[in-house]
Scaffold this motif. Structure first.
Motif, PDB file in Angstrom:
ATOM      1  N   THR A  44       0.761  -1.241  -0.026  1.00  0.00           N
ATOM      2  CA  THR A  44      -0.239  -0.068  -0.167  1.00  0.00           C
ATOM      3  C   THR A  44       0.995   1.356   0.022  1.00  0.00           C
ATOM      4  O   THR A  44       2.024   1.189  -0.285  1.00  0.00           O
ATOM      5  CB  THR A  44      -0.826  -0.036   1.284  1.00  0.00           C
ATOM      6  OG1 THR A  44      -0.316  -0.391   2.459  1.00  0.00           O
ATOM      7  CG2 THR A  44      -2.022  -1.282   1.169  1.00  0.00           C
ATOM      8  N   ALA A  45       0.305   2.376   0.427  1.00  0.00           N
ATOM      9  CA  ALA A  45       0.996   3.768   0.153  1.00  0.00           C
ATOM     10  C   ALA A  45       2.117   3.942   1.208  1.00  0.00           C
ATOM     11  O   ALA A  45       2.100   3.750   2.255  1.00  0.00           O
ATOM     12  CB  ALA A  45       0.013   4.802   0.328  1.00  0.00           C
ATOM     13  N   LYS A  46       3.048   4.456   0.425  1.00  0.00           N
ATOM     14  CA  LYS A  46       4.331   4.788   1.068  1.00  0.00           C
ATOM     15  C   LYS A  46       4.133   5.933   2.030  1.00  0.00           C
ATOM     16  O   LYS A  46       4.693   5.933   3.204  1.00  0.00           O
ATOM     17  CB  LYS A  46       5.333   5.380   0.011  1.00  0.00           C
ATOM     18  CG  LYS A  46       6.790   5.753   0.676  1.00  0.00           C
ATOM     19  CD  LYS A  46       7.669   6.258  -0.537  1.00  0.00           C
ATOM     20  CE  LYS A  46       9.033   6.246  -0.104  1.00  0.00           C
ATOM     21  NZ  LYS A  46       9.842   6.894  -1.248  1.00  0.00           N
ATOM     22  N   ASN A  47       3.208   7.018   1.663  1.00  0.00           N
ATOM     23  CA  ASN A  47       2.736   7.841   2.698  1.00  0.00           C
ATOM     24  C   ASN A  47       1.756   7.294   3.626  1.00  0.00           C
ATOM     25  O   ASN A  47       1.392   8.289   4.452  1.00  0.00           O
ATOM     26  CB  ASN A  47       2.190   8.936   1.930  1.00  0.00           C
ATOM     27  CG  ASN A  47       3.175   9.547   1.221  1.00  0.00           C
ATOM     28  OD1 ASN A  47       4.345   9.578   1.159  1.00  0.00           O
ATOM     29  ND2 ASN A  47       2.944  10.610   0.253  1.00  0.00           N
ATOM     30  N   GLY A  48       1.281   6.256   3.757  1.00  0.00           N
ATOM     31  CA  GLY A  48       0.552   5.507   4.878  1.00  0.00           C
ATOM     32  C   GLY A  48      -0.924   5.758   4.490  1.00  0.00           C
ATOM     33  O   GLY A  48      -1.477   5.737   3.536  1.00  0.00           O
ATOM     34  N   ILE A  49      -1.752   5.766   5.553  1.00  0.00           N
ATOM     35  CA  ILE A  49      -3.298   6.009   5.292  1.00  0.00           C
ATOM     36  C   ILE A  49      -3.811   7.172   5.514  1.00  0.00           C
ATOM     37  O   ILE A  49      -3.379   8.269   6.069  1.00  0.00           O
ATOM     38  CB  ILE A  49      -3.723   4.978   6.755  1.00  0.00           C
ATOM     39  CG1 ILE A  49      -3.366   3.470   6.818  1.00  0.00           C
ATOM     40  CG2 ILE A  49      -5.202   5.166   6.816  1.00  0.00           C
ATOM     41  CD1 ILE A  49      -3.499   2.674   7.960  1.00  0.00           C
ATOM     42  N   GLY A  50      -4.537   7.449   4.556  1.00  0.00           N
ATOM     43  CA  GLY A  50      -5.421   8.820   4.271  1.00  0.00           C
ATOM     44  C   GLY A  50      -6.172   8.924   3.175  1.00  0.00           C
ATOM     45  O   GLY A  50      -6.095   8.082   2.255  1.00  0.00           O
ATOM     46  N   SER A  51      -7.296   9.869   2.801  1.00  0.00           N
ATOM     47  CA  SER A  51      -8.022   9.728   1.953  1.00  0.00           C
ATOM     48  C   SER A  51      -8.128  11.223   1.285  1.00  0.00           C
ATOM     49  O   SER A  51      -8.740  11.294   0.432  1.00  0.00           O
ATOM     50  CB  SER A  51      -9.455   9.626   2.363  1.00  0.00           C
ATOM     51  OG  SER A  51      -9.820  10.654   3.515  1.00  0.00           O
ATOM     52  N   GLN A  52      -7.207  12.051   1.744  1.00  0.00           N
ATOM     53  CA  GLN A  52      -7.170  13.385   1.178  1.00  0.00           C
ATOM     54  C   GLN A  52      -6.628  13.436  -0.238  1.00  0.00           C
ATOM     55  O   GLN A  52      -5.531  12.747  -0.594  1.00  0.00           O
ATOM     56  CB  GLN A  52      -6.618  14.460   1.762  1.00  0.00           C
ATOM     57  CG  GLN A  52      -7.400  14.736   3.244  1.00  0.00           C
ATOM     58  CD  GLN A  52      -8.928  14.701   3.106  1.00  0.00           C
ATOM     59  OE1 GLN A  52      -9.715  14.106   3.772  1.00  0.00           O
ATOM     60  NE2 GLN A  52      -9.219  15.715   2.300  1.00  0.00           N
ATOM     61  N   GLU A  53      -7.254  14.055  -1.303  1.00  0.00           N
ATOM     62  CA  GLU A  53      -6.342  14.086  -2.657  1.00  0.00           C
ATOM     63  C   GLU A  53      -5.077  14.739  -2.520  1.00  0.00           C
ATOM     64  O   GLU A  53      -4.980  15.749  -1.812  1.00  0.00           O
ATOM     65  CB  GLU A  53      -7.562  15.300  -3.482  1.00  0.00           C
ATOM     66  CG  GLU A  53      -6.892  15.290  -4.979  1.00  0.00           C
ATOM     67  CD  GLU A  53      -8.125  15.923  -5.830  1.00  0.00           C
ATOM     68  OE1 GLU A  53      -8.224  15.498  -7.046  1.00  0.00           O
ATOM     69  OE2 GLU A  53      -8.648  16.837  -5.150  1.00  0.00           O
ATOM     70  N   GLY A  54      -3.977  14.348  -3.373  1.00  0.00           N
ATOM     71  CA  GLY A  54      -2.846  14.794  -3.334  1.00  0.00           C
ATOM     72  C   GLY A  54      -2.176  14.149  -1.990  1.00  0.00           C
ATOM     73  O   GLY A  54      -0.581  14.552  -1.845  1.00  0.00           O
ATOM     74  N   SER A  55      -2.538  13.473  -1.198  1.00  0.00           N
ATOM     75  CA  SER A  55      -1.802  12.975  -0.051  1.00  0.00           C
ATOM     76  C   SER A  55      -1.062  11.740  -0.593  1.00  0.00           C
ATOM     77  O   SER A  55      -0.054  11.318   0.345  1.00  0.00           O
ATOM     78  CB  SER A  55      -2.809  12.632   1.109  1.00  0.00           C
ATOM     79  OG  SER A  55      -3.473  11.299   0.756  1.00  0.00           O
ATOM     80  N   TYR A  56      -1.177  11.154  -1.420  1.00  0.00           N
ATOM     81  CA  TYR A  56      -0.569   9.886  -1.866  1.00  0.00           C
ATOM     82  C   TYR A  56      -0.634   8.654  -0.745  1.00  0.00           C
ATOM     83  O   TYR A  56       0.205   7.890  -0.511  1.00  0.00           O
ATOM     84  CB  TYR A  56       0.663  10.219  -2.353  1.00  0.00           C
ATOM     85  CG  TYR A  56       0.852  10.948  -3.451  1.00  0.00           C
ATOM     86  CD1 TYR A  56       0.551  10.573  -4.785  1.00  0.00           C
ATOM     87  CD2 TYR A  56       1.262  12.341  -3.307  1.00  0.00           C
ATOM     88  CE1 TYR A  56       0.568  11.179  -6.059  1.00  0.00           C
ATOM     89  CE2 TYR A  56       1.168  13.179  -4.762  1.00  0.00           C
ATOM     90  CZ  TYR A  56       0.714  12.484  -5.769  1.00  0.00           C
ATOM     91  OH  TYR A  56       0.806  13.379  -7.130  1.00  0.00           O
ATOM     92  N   CYS A  57      -1.953   8.906  -0.083  1.00  0.00           N
ATOM     93  CA  CYS A  57      -2.028   7.687   0.985  1.00  0.00           C
ATOM     94  C   CYS A  57      -3.065   6.661   0.525  1.00  0.00           C
ATOM     95  O   CYS A  57      -3.878   7.046  -0.396  1.00  0.00           O
ATOM     96  CB  CYS A  57      -2.381   8.518   2.329  1.00  0.00           C
ATOM     97  SG  CYS A  57      -1.381   9.529   3.258  1.00  0.00           S
ATOM     98  N   THR A  58      -3.220   5.566   1.187  1.00  0.00           N
ATOM     99  CA  THR A  58      -4.127   4.639   0.939  1.00  0.00           C
ATOM    100  C   THR A  58      -5.548   4.875   1.678  1.00  0.00           C
ATOM    101  O   THR A  58      -5.385   4.863   2.823  1.00  0.00           O
ATOM    102  CB  THR A  58      -3.825   3.400   0.853  1.00  0.00           C
ATOM    103  OG1 THR A  58      -2.549   3.076   0.153  1.00  0.00           O
ATOM    104  CG2 THR A  58      -4.925   2.227   0.895  1.00  0.00           C
TER     105      THR A  58
END
Length: 158
Positions: free
Chosen positions: A23-37
């Motif tokens: 999954t995402a290198k940047n971790g968990i999240g939902s905001q646009e531009g966050s590059y999170c899962t």
């Protein structure tokens, strides 16, 4: 989805098959531009790549005609490889993974969140994606053949 443990497919309460994922290198999240899962309930909005060869390369959800190889990977070392098949996800929870919340867009569909294949050289169980769920190509083909558009997908932190 625990980024260090396998994900699984289950029907009712029975686990049918386990998969190693990334999954995402940047971790968990939902905001646009966050590059999170993003977490939460999703569904499969589209299945893309039916009958294409394994390691087919996609850009903007379109096959490029390329087949991934180590040489192609070396030629384009910074490319985020989307291979073999795409299961495009849409969020089902308003303000969590669909639509907007107080921070702005949190919509998984608009963020182009997928379950997709990745080069076999990429490690699984290590968070490296730009927000998508990466799988081994052979595992993805199996999963792709089991699910339909509208199938629920739950992304959890554990």
């Amino acid at each position: 989805m625990d980024q260090n443990n396998p994900s699984h497919i289950q029907q009712y309460s029975e686990v049918i098959r386990n998969f190693d994922i990334s999954t995402a290198k940047n971790g968990i999240g939902s905001q646009e531009g966050s590059y999170c899962t993003p977490l939460g309930k999703h569904s499969i909005a589209a299945k893309i790549g039916t009958d294409l060869p394994i390691n087919s390369v996609f850009v903007a959800r379109e096959p490029t005609g390329e087949i991934y190889s180590e040489q192609l990977g070396q030629q384009y070392p910074d490319r985020d490889w989307i291979l073999t098949r795409i299961l495009r996800l849409q969020g089902c929870e308003e303000g969590v993974n669909k639509g907007h919340n107080e921070l702005g867009c949190c919509d998984s569909y608009q963020r182009y969140i997928y379950i997709h294949g990745t080069p076999d050289t990429e490690p699984m169980g290590v968070p490296l994606s730009h927000g998508c769920v990466r799988m081994r190509n052979t595992d993805l083909i199996w999963l792709y053949e089991q699910v339909e558009q509208g199938t629920p997908v739950y992304i959890t932190a554990s």
